[in-house]
Structures are given as structure tokens and as C-alpha cells.
Design a protein around this motif. Sequence first.
Motif, PDB file in Angstrom:
ATOM      1  N   PHE A 143     -16.019  13.030 -26.978  1.00 27.63           N
ATOM      2  CA  PHE A 143     -15.248  12.935 -27.606  1.00 27.63           C
ATOM      3  C   PHE A 143     -15.467  13.967 -28.857  1.00 27.63           C
ATOM      4  CE2 PHE A 143     -13.244   8.946 -25.739  1.00 27.63           C
ATOM      5  CZ  PHE A 143     -14.644   8.813 -25.182  1.00 27.63           C
ATOM      6  N   GLY A 144     -16.356  15.027 -29.319  1.00 29.98           N
ATOM      7  CA  GLY A 144     -16.369  15.367 -30.408  1.00 29.98           C
ATOM      8  C   GLY A 144     -17.630  14.388 -31.385  1.00 29.98           C
ATOM      9  N   GLY A 145     -17.663  15.211 -32.701  1.00 27.42           N
ATOM     10  CA  GLY A 145     -17.984  14.394 -34.174  1.00 27.42           C
ATOM     11  C   GLY A 145     -17.582  13.701 -34.202  1.00 27.42           C
ATOM     12  N   SER A 146     -15.853  13.282 -34.028  1.00 29.33           N
ATOM     13  CA  SER A 146     -15.706  11.800 -34.117  1.00 29.33           C
ATOM     14  C   SER A 146     -15.499  10.433 -33.717  1.00 29.33           C
ATOM     15  CB  SER A 146     -13.837  12.474 -34.354  1.00 29.33           C
ATOM     16  OG  SER A 146     -13.472  12.187 -33.217  1.00 29.33           O
ATOM     17  N   VAL A 147     -16.494  10.917 -32.926  1.00 32.52           N
ATOM     18  CA  VAL A 147     -16.843   9.309 -31.982  1.00 32.52           C
ATOM     19  C   VAL A 147     -17.014   8.497 -32.911  1.00 32.52           C
ATOM     20  CG1 VAL A 147     -18.964   9.912 -31.407  1.00 32.52           C
ATOM     21  CG2 VAL A 147     -17.957   8.531 -29.729  1.00 32.52           C
ATOM     22  N   PHE A 148     -16.407   7.047 -32.626  1.00 36.09           N
ATOM     23  CA  PHE A 148     -17.463   5.799 -33.531  1.00 36.09           C
ATOM     24  C   PHE A 148     -16.618   6.280 -35.367  1.00 36.09           C
ATOM     25  CE2 PHE A 148     -19.336   4.265 -30.395  1.00 36.09           C
ATOM     26  CZ  PHE A 148     -20.500   4.700 -30.408  1.00 36.09           C
ATOM     27  N   LYS A 149     -15.795   6.996 -35.180  1.00 31.52           N
ATOM     28  CA  LYS A 149     -15.317   7.393 -36.897  1.00 31.52           C
ATOM     29  C   LYS A 149     -14.027   6.691 -37.202  1.00 31.52           C
ATOM     30  CE  LYS A 149     -17.414  11.529 -39.446  1.00 31.52           C
ATOM     31  NZ  LYS A 149     -17.664  12.181 -38.610  1.00 31.52           N
ATOM     32  N   GLN A 150     -14.423   6.578 -38.252  1.00 31.26           N
ATOM     33  CA  GLN A 150     -12.692   5.535 -38.190  1.00 31.26           C
ATOM     34  C   GLN A 150     -11.986   6.466 -38.906  1.00 31.26           C
ATOM     35  OE1 GLN A 150     -14.996   1.954 -40.491  1.00 31.26           O
ATOM     36  NE2 GLN A 150     -13.804   0.578 -39.287  1.00 31.26           N
ATOM     37  N   ILE A 151     -10.694   6.469 -38.871  1.00 31.00           N
ATOM     38  CA  ILE A 151      -9.946   7.289 -39.163  1.00 31.00           C
ATOM     39  C   ILE A 151      -8.362   6.393 -40.037  1.00 31.00           C
ATOM     40  CG2 ILE A 151      -8.545   9.711 -39.026  1.00 31.00           C
ATOM     41  CD1 ILE A 151     -10.833  10.705 -38.346  1.00 31.00           C
ATOM     42  N   ALA A 152      -7.678   7.086 -41.061  1.00 30.62           N
ATOM     43  CA  ALA A 152      -7.073   6.543 -42.178  1.00 30.62           C
ATOM     44  C   ALA A 152      -5.419   6.737 -40.574  1.00 30.62           C
ATOM     45  CB  ALA A 152      -6.214   7.465 -43.092  1.00 30.62           C
ATOM     46  N   HIS A 153      -4.722   6.237 -41.051  1.00 30.02           N
ATOM     47  CA  HIS A 153      -3.622   5.996 -39.859  1.00 30.02           C
ATOM     48  C   HIS A 153      -2.925   6.453 -40.741  1.00 30.02           C
ATOM     49  CE1 HIS A 153      -5.495   3.484 -36.383  1.00 30.02           C
ATOM     50  NE2 HIS A 153      -5.864   2.865 -37.678  1.00 30.02           N
ATOM     51  N   GLN A 154      -1.733   7.331 -40.303  1.00 30.65           N
ATOM     52  CA  GLN A 154      -0.606   7.883 -40.909  1.00 30.65           C
ATOM     53  C   GLN A 154       0.449   7.055 -40.307  1.00 30.65           C
ATOM     54  OE1 GLN A 154      -0.874  10.211 -43.380  1.00 30.65           O
ATOM     55  NE2 GLN A 154      -2.508  10.410 -43.607  1.00 30.65           N
ATOM     56  N   ARG A 155       1.289   6.938 -41.928  1.00 32.30           N
ATOM     57  CA  ARG A 155       2.523   5.938 -41.064  1.00 32.30           C
ATOM     58  C   ARG A 155       3.839   7.391 -40.697  1.00 32.30           C
ATOM     59  NH1 ARG A 155       4.311   0.855 -41.851  1.00 32.30           N
ATOM     60  NH2 ARG A 155       6.204   0.360 -41.443  1.00 32.30           N
ATOM     61  N   VAL A 156       4.347   6.859 -39.345  1.00 30.86           N
ATOM     62  CA  VAL A 156       5.760   7.733 -38.931  1.00 30.86           C
ATOM     63  C   VAL A 156       6.679   6.434 -38.328  1.00 30.86           C
ATOM     64  CG1 VAL A 156       6.032   9.091 -36.713  1.00 30.86           C
ATOM     65  CG2 VAL A 156       3.664   9.721 -38.205  1.00 30.86           C
ATOM     66  N   GLN A 157       7.945   7.458 -39.283  1.00 24.52           N
ATOM     67  CA  GLN A 157       9.235   6.462 -38.975  1.00 24.52           C
ATOM     68  C   GLN A 157       9.341   6.893 -37.882  1.00 24.52           C
ATOM     69  OE1 GLN A 157       9.732   3.976 -41.068  1.00 24.52           O
ATOM     70  NE2 GLN A 157      11.375   3.691 -40.168  1.00 24.52           N
ATOM     71  N   ILE A 158       9.615   6.290 -36.797  1.00 27.34           N
ATOM     72  CA  ILE A 158      10.595   6.809 -35.446  1.00 27.34           C
ATOM     73  C   ILE A 158      12.174   6.401 -35.527  1.00 27.34           C
ATOM     74  CG2 ILE A 158      10.119   6.944 -32.503  1.00 27.34           C
ATOM     75  CD1 ILE A 158       7.532   6.279 -33.223  1.00 27.34           C
ATOM     76  N   ASN A 159      12.574   7.428 -36.145  1.00 29.37           N
ATOM     77  CA  ASN A 159      13.924   7.451 -36.429  1.00 29.37           C
ATOM     78  C   ASN A 159      15.223   7.067 -34.953  1.00 29.37           C
ATOM     79  OD1 ASN A 159      13.803   6.877 -38.934  1.00 29.37           O
ATOM     80  ND2 ASN A 159      14.038   8.693 -39.656  1.00 29.37           N
ATOM     81  N   HIS A 160      14.852   7.883 -34.097  1.00 31.78           N
ATOM     82  CA  HIS A 160      15.833   7.979 -32.887  1.00 31.78           C
ATOM     83  C   HIS A 160      15.566   7.497 -31.237  1.00 31.78           C
ATOM     84  CE1 HIS A 160      15.104  11.559 -33.155  1.00 31.78           C
ATOM     85  NE2 HIS A 160      14.560  11.528 -31.685  1.00 31.78           N
ATOM     86  N   LYS A 161      16.033   6.955 -30.842  1.00 31.85           N
ATOM     87  CA  LYS A 161      15.249   5.706 -29.410  1.00 31.85           C
ATOM     88  C   LYS A 161      14.577   7.139 -28.728  1.00 31.85           C
ATOM     89  CE  LYS A 161      15.104   3.351 -25.068  1.00 31.85           C
ATOM     90  NZ  LYS A 161      15.666   3.318 -24.571  1.00 31.85           N
ATOM     91  N   PRO A 162      13.149   7.514 -28.669  1.00 30.35           N
ATOM     92  CA  PRO A 162      12.736   8.982 -27.683  1.00 30.35           C
ATOM     93  C   PRO A 162      12.741   9.049 -26.440  1.00 30.35           C
ATOM     94  CG  PRO A 162      11.166   7.257 -29.297  1.00 30.35           C
ATOM     95  CD  PRO A 162      12.222   6.415 -29.015  1.00 30.35           C
ATOM     96  N   GLU A 163      12.951  10.084 -26.126  1.00 28.93           N
ATOM     97  CA  GLU A 163      13.222  10.590 -24.448  1.00 28.93           C
ATOM     98  C   GLU A 163      11.623   9.780 -24.032  1.00 28.93           C
ATOM     99  OE1 GLU A 163      15.626  12.873 -25.262  1.00 28.93           O
ATOM    100  OE2 GLU A 163      14.618  12.206 -22.951  1.00 28.93           O
ATOM    101  N   SER A 164      11.857   8.823 -22.370  1.00 26.21           N
ATOM    102  CA  SER A 164      11.181   8.296 -22.085  1.00 26.21           C
ATOM    103  C   SER A 164       9.514   9.491 -20.924  1.00 26.21           C
ATOM    104  CB  SER A 164      12.356   7.742 -20.538  1.00 26.21           C
ATOM    105  OG  SER A 164      12.653   7.553 -21.109  1.00 26.21           O
ATOM    106  N   PRO A 165       8.880   8.415 -20.577  1.00 25.42           N
ATOM    107  CA  PRO A 165       7.739   9.471 -20.246  1.00 25.42           C
ATOM    108  C   PRO A 165       8.238  10.035 -18.668  1.00 25.42           C
ATOM    109  CG  PRO A 165       7.192   7.817 -20.376  1.00 25.42           C
ATOM    110  CD  PRO A 165       8.444   7.548 -21.355  1.00 25.42           C
ATOM    111  N   TRP A 166       8.024  10.962 -17.846  1.00 23.71           N
ATOM    112  CA  TRP A 166       8.330  11.368 -16.740  1.00 23.71           C
ATOM    113  C   TRP A 166       7.560  11.986 -15.877  1.00 23.71           C
ATOM    114  CZ3 TRP A 166       8.117  16.266 -14.932  1.00 23.71           C
ATOM    115  CH2 TRP A 166       8.805  17.284 -14.326  1.00 23.71           C
ATOM    116  N   GLN A 167       7.306  11.978 -14.816  1.00 20.51           N
ATOM    117  CA  GLN A 167       5.987  12.469 -14.199  1.00 20.51           C
ATOM    118  C   GLN A 167       5.687  13.217 -12.819  1.00 20.51           C
ATOM    119  OE1 GLN A 167       3.007   9.851 -13.016  1.00 20.51           O
ATOM    120  NE2 GLN A 167       1.672  10.571 -12.214  1.00 20.51           N
ATOM    121  N   ARG A 168       6.160  14.548 -12.987  1.00 24.66           N
ATOM    122  CA  ARG A 168       6.019  15.195 -11.802  1.00 24.66           C
ATOM    123  C   ARG A 168       6.203  14.704 -10.170  1.00 24.66           C
ATOM    124  NH1 ARG A 168       3.214  20.380 -12.803  1.00 24.66           N
ATOM    125  NH2 ARG A 168       4.260  20.756 -14.733  1.00 24.66           N
ATOM    126  N   GLY A 169       5.252  14.714  -9.460  1.00 26.94           N
ATOM    127  CA  GLY A 169       5.171  13.864  -8.153  1.00 26.94           C
ATOM    128  C   GLY A 169       5.246  12.473  -7.758  1.00 26.94           C
TER     129      GLY A 169
END
Lengths: 218, 407
Positions: free
Chosen positions: B381-407
Motif C-alpha cells: 500500500f505504500g507509505g499511505s497505509v493507515f493514513k486518513q486522506i481528505a475526500h474530494q467532492r466530485v459531481q457525477i452529472n450524467h449517467k456513467p458507463e456500465s462496467p464490463w468484463q472481457r471473457g
Amino acid sequence: MDKKNAELIKEQAILVTNKYDGLEFCEIGDGLFLIKGVLAFEGDYEGMVITDAFDIEIQIPPRYPDTLPVVKETGYRIPREFHTNPEDNTLCLAAPLAAKLQFALDRTLLGFIEHLVIPFLFNYVHLQKNGVLPFGERSHGAKGILEFYSEFFQCPDLGVILKLLKILGTHEYLGFEKCPCKSGKNLRNCHGRQLLKCMQLQSTQDFMVEYWGILRLL
Amino acid sequence: MLTRQENHVDHLLRNLAEELDIPLSKYDQAVNRYQSVGSHIERVYYPSASGESLCYCQGSFRLGTVVRPIKEGKESDYDIDLVAQLPIAKNKTSPGEVKHLVGNRLKVDARYNRMLKEEGKRCWTIEYAEEDGIGFHLDVLPAISEVIDIQRHLRSLPIPADAEKYAIAITHKDESMYDWRSSNPAGYAEWFEAINRKILPQIDYNERSILVEKHPEIYARVEDVPPMMVKTPLQRAIQIFKRHRDIRFANSKWEKDKPISMIITTITTRSFSGKPASTVLETIRDLITDLRQSSYGGLITKNGGGWYIPNPVNPEENFADKWHEDGDKKARAFFMWLDWLEQDIEQLLHVHDLGKARVLVPALFGDRVASGALNKLESRFGGSVFKQIAHQRVQINHKPESPWQRG
């Protein structure tokens, strides 16, 4: 990778690391760049808010932005069965062309993260917390790709989709011909517009692979 | 779903359990040792015998919950338990005879004779020193099959189907008198394995993928990983509990009253059986939750002045039969351990700094194991293990793509 491209990547990466405190940008080899660390977000979709943080690694390919970055979730919180490529454990954010279309709207690393990666994670967390995927999910393989095209072309007819894909796969685009969807309109005034957009994003080979995949479903 | 911090703690616990477990090379060595002893015993004919002798491994080796023991504050040799079951009818022999048939057979071999310790109450112990300094104590337990009457009686009790078929009679030495005792290590192992297996469909693919990723030099694909390499959260939790107990009770006046491994293993398994969890952290928390309920989640019963934790394959055997002695001393030691466990897990969940973890974790689990586990965590996890990081606000404005999987 040429110097100009490397510069572009570095410029875009700075915008990412400035905004997302937990992420860091590094060069791991000649022209190979990574963004990794903690992606901590508070996503808001139509009033639904999901707050979470994931350990990720984004690999930026040498031909970026013509080729999309790939992302892995390195914290093992997302099980490998959930939309993950078994060969390299990268997340399948969307059907290939769908991802490219989305990225085309904002060809930056920040755009990649905010319009593709975060929604994927948002979707997954929502499923865990509330039992439902707000952004749905596609079926695996060719079936999923067919579902995408069905929606994209707004046409459920398999035969029509195959014809449109054939055009994409061969670049035999004749705008004055009637559109295969039988709307009566010319291609250039109907699905042609979408086809032209798609042709810029994916090679004929990629389209032919999808064409044969869907054909095999029959 | 675990939060990021909980996930890091869960990974820390998994790594600790891996460090506590016997490494693959030592495991192979151990199997080699006990299989040689087994064949040596099985190879000969014993008087009044009818049929074949059978030597099989029991205890933590069988269950996959091996933990490097701590003796006198230091990590010591691994303990292996081997049952040497001779095909002699109970009415044709005596406990003393069975004990010495096995003992004498071992002494016939000059090597084993040299490594054999003084006769124990129930076993013969062979001490192996190994080149790397990490040896084994192999406890050989002489036994015969239990008589039909006793098996029939066991069948009338609430035990898993067919468990009575594995019941054995073992020997017990008190001063110079030998007695029969009843036991059923193979039945217990079957009971454990049936419960342990429950979680496998949920975790198997994921666990194997993780092993392939962590050890590309050994495994090329998911299919290459042998089933025994997949450890469940139940197995990991038991390993964590045993080491946590060993460290907490080391050099304390309560040391000889610390909860026995049979009790820890049994109640954890019963708790898991009711609600199989896919992470070590959740398994641990579920046990704590169960035990904090008014009737201990049904895992421990207090009746009259005594305590009752039944052997799942023989409810007439009470693992807590000595708990009431000396003013409930062993019962108090158990609940003291539970308090410590709860506090220590809470502490881990509130560590937000790898440096602080490097001080806390060795104190709880031992230096070698802690440093190995934390190093693995940091490289993942690198040096950031256990660290508390501030959450950035993100507006999701339109319906995003659906996840997919190859095989």
C-alpha cells in the motif's frame, strides 16, 4: 515516447496530484508513468452521495492519450470477479468503445479519473452498501459489447448492429446510401454521424474483433 | 463492506497470520518427518492385532491453524501431533501395553531412540533439531479404535453424523498407573473442515488470484494454486487469537490459566459456522460480538457453579471443566483475554500512521511477525497505509458507463 508527450502527461498529472492529496505521480522507466496511491472521493450522483477511498494504480501507456490509461485496485477490496481482467487485474471500466467515447469528452488524466474511475468505484460501493448498481453493469464479453451497441445506436436489431459494425470494421462508409437501420434516411443523416465519431476512436481491427465476437453469439 | 482503514487492518491481520504459519518449506519437512515415523510404526505386526495400523496427523497441522509457539518469551520449535492407531481390540490389550508397544517400536530405531524424550502422560515426544535452527516436537499418541458400545453411545448424543466412527481410546499415565481415555481428533477435524469449507466458494477464486499476484515465481495461473494453500478467515482468525493469547499471557501470573487452544478453536469455529465471514477482521469481530451477548452467543454455558464448552464430537467432554476452580480463575482469564482482544483490535483500527503501527503491532504479536507483516503491508500500500486522506467532492452529472468484463 516523445518529449512533448511526456510533458503533456506531466502537466496533466500535476492537476491530478494537486487535487487528490493521496495520489502521487512517478516515472518507473523510460517513458512509463504511473499515478498511484489513495483516491479519496465524495461522489454525488443525483443526490446519492458515496464517500470512500481506494488504493489504486493507474498506468499511463506510451501512446497516451490515443490509448487510454489502465487502472488496478491494489487494496484487494474489490473481488477479482467484479469486472476485473483476469490477465492483468485491471478494472474493466466500460465496454472498450464506451470508455473511449467517454474519455473523448475530456482527454485528461483528471477526466479519466473523474468520469471513468470514480463512477466505477461509486457503482461498486453502492452495490455493497445498498445491494444495487446505480449505473448497472454489462454482461461479460461479446454479449456486453452487443448491449452497449444496442443502447448506443438505439436499435435492438442484431442484424442492423452487425451491418453498422461491418461499416466500422471496413471503413466502407457511403454516406449517400440508405442507413441499414431502415429509417429511410441516408446514412450521413442517420447513424452515419455516430459512425464517424466512432471511426476516430478505434481501429478497423478492433471493430472487426467485436463484429466476429457478436456474430459468434448467434 | 470494510472501510479503507478496516481493509488495511484486515490485510495486516492476514499478513500476521501468514508470518505465524509454518512456511511451505518447513511444512514439507514436517510432513516428511511425521510420514517417516508413521511408516516406521505402521510397517510391523503387533501382537493380537487384526488389520492395519494407521498413523495420521491431528491438531493444528491437520486443521491448518499452525502457529509458531512461544516458550519463555521466544519463538520455539513447531509442535506436530501424530496419532498412532494400532489395530488391537480393547479387550485384548491394556493401556500400558498399547503405550509401550508404540514406545518400544520407536526405540528400536537408533535415531528415534536418541531423539526421544522421557515418556509423557499420553504421548512419546521426538525432538528434531534442524539445520536452520527451527526444529519440531513430534508428539506420537498411541491409540486404538474405541469399542462399539462407546461408539453407539456417542451416536446417541448430538454429534455430527458418523463422527463416532473415528472415536479412539488413548492412554493416560498417572504415576505408574495407566488408564484409558476417550478422544476423537479425526472426528473433530472433520467437523472443523465441514464448517471451514463453507466460505470457500465465496473466497476461493479471489484468494488464488491474490496468491498468483504475490508469488509469480511459483504460480503462473489461478489453477496452479493447490487447494491447501487457500487459508480461510476462520483459520487466520484462530492463528491470530493463539498468538495474541501467547503474547498477552507470557510471563504473567495468569500464564498457566490462559485459554487453551481447543477452546479458542472450538468457539471460533462455532461462531463462524453461524455467520461465515469473508474477512479475518469480520470473523474476529463476530466472535467478540457473540461472546458479549448475555448468553455468550450459545458458545459458552454457565450452569450452577460450573462452565460448559462441549467438544462438538463428544458433548460429554467439557473443555471448560476446570474453569470454576480456584474462584473461577480460568474463566476470569478467558474474559480478560477477550477484553484485551477487543481493546487491541480497536487500537489497530485507530492507528493512522505506519510509524505508530511499528510500535503497537510488535507489542501485540511479537517482533519478527510484526515486522514481516508491516513490511508486506507497506510494500503493498505504500507509505499511505493507515493514513486518513481528505475526500474530494466530485459531481457525477450524467449517467456513467456500465462496467464490463472481457471473457
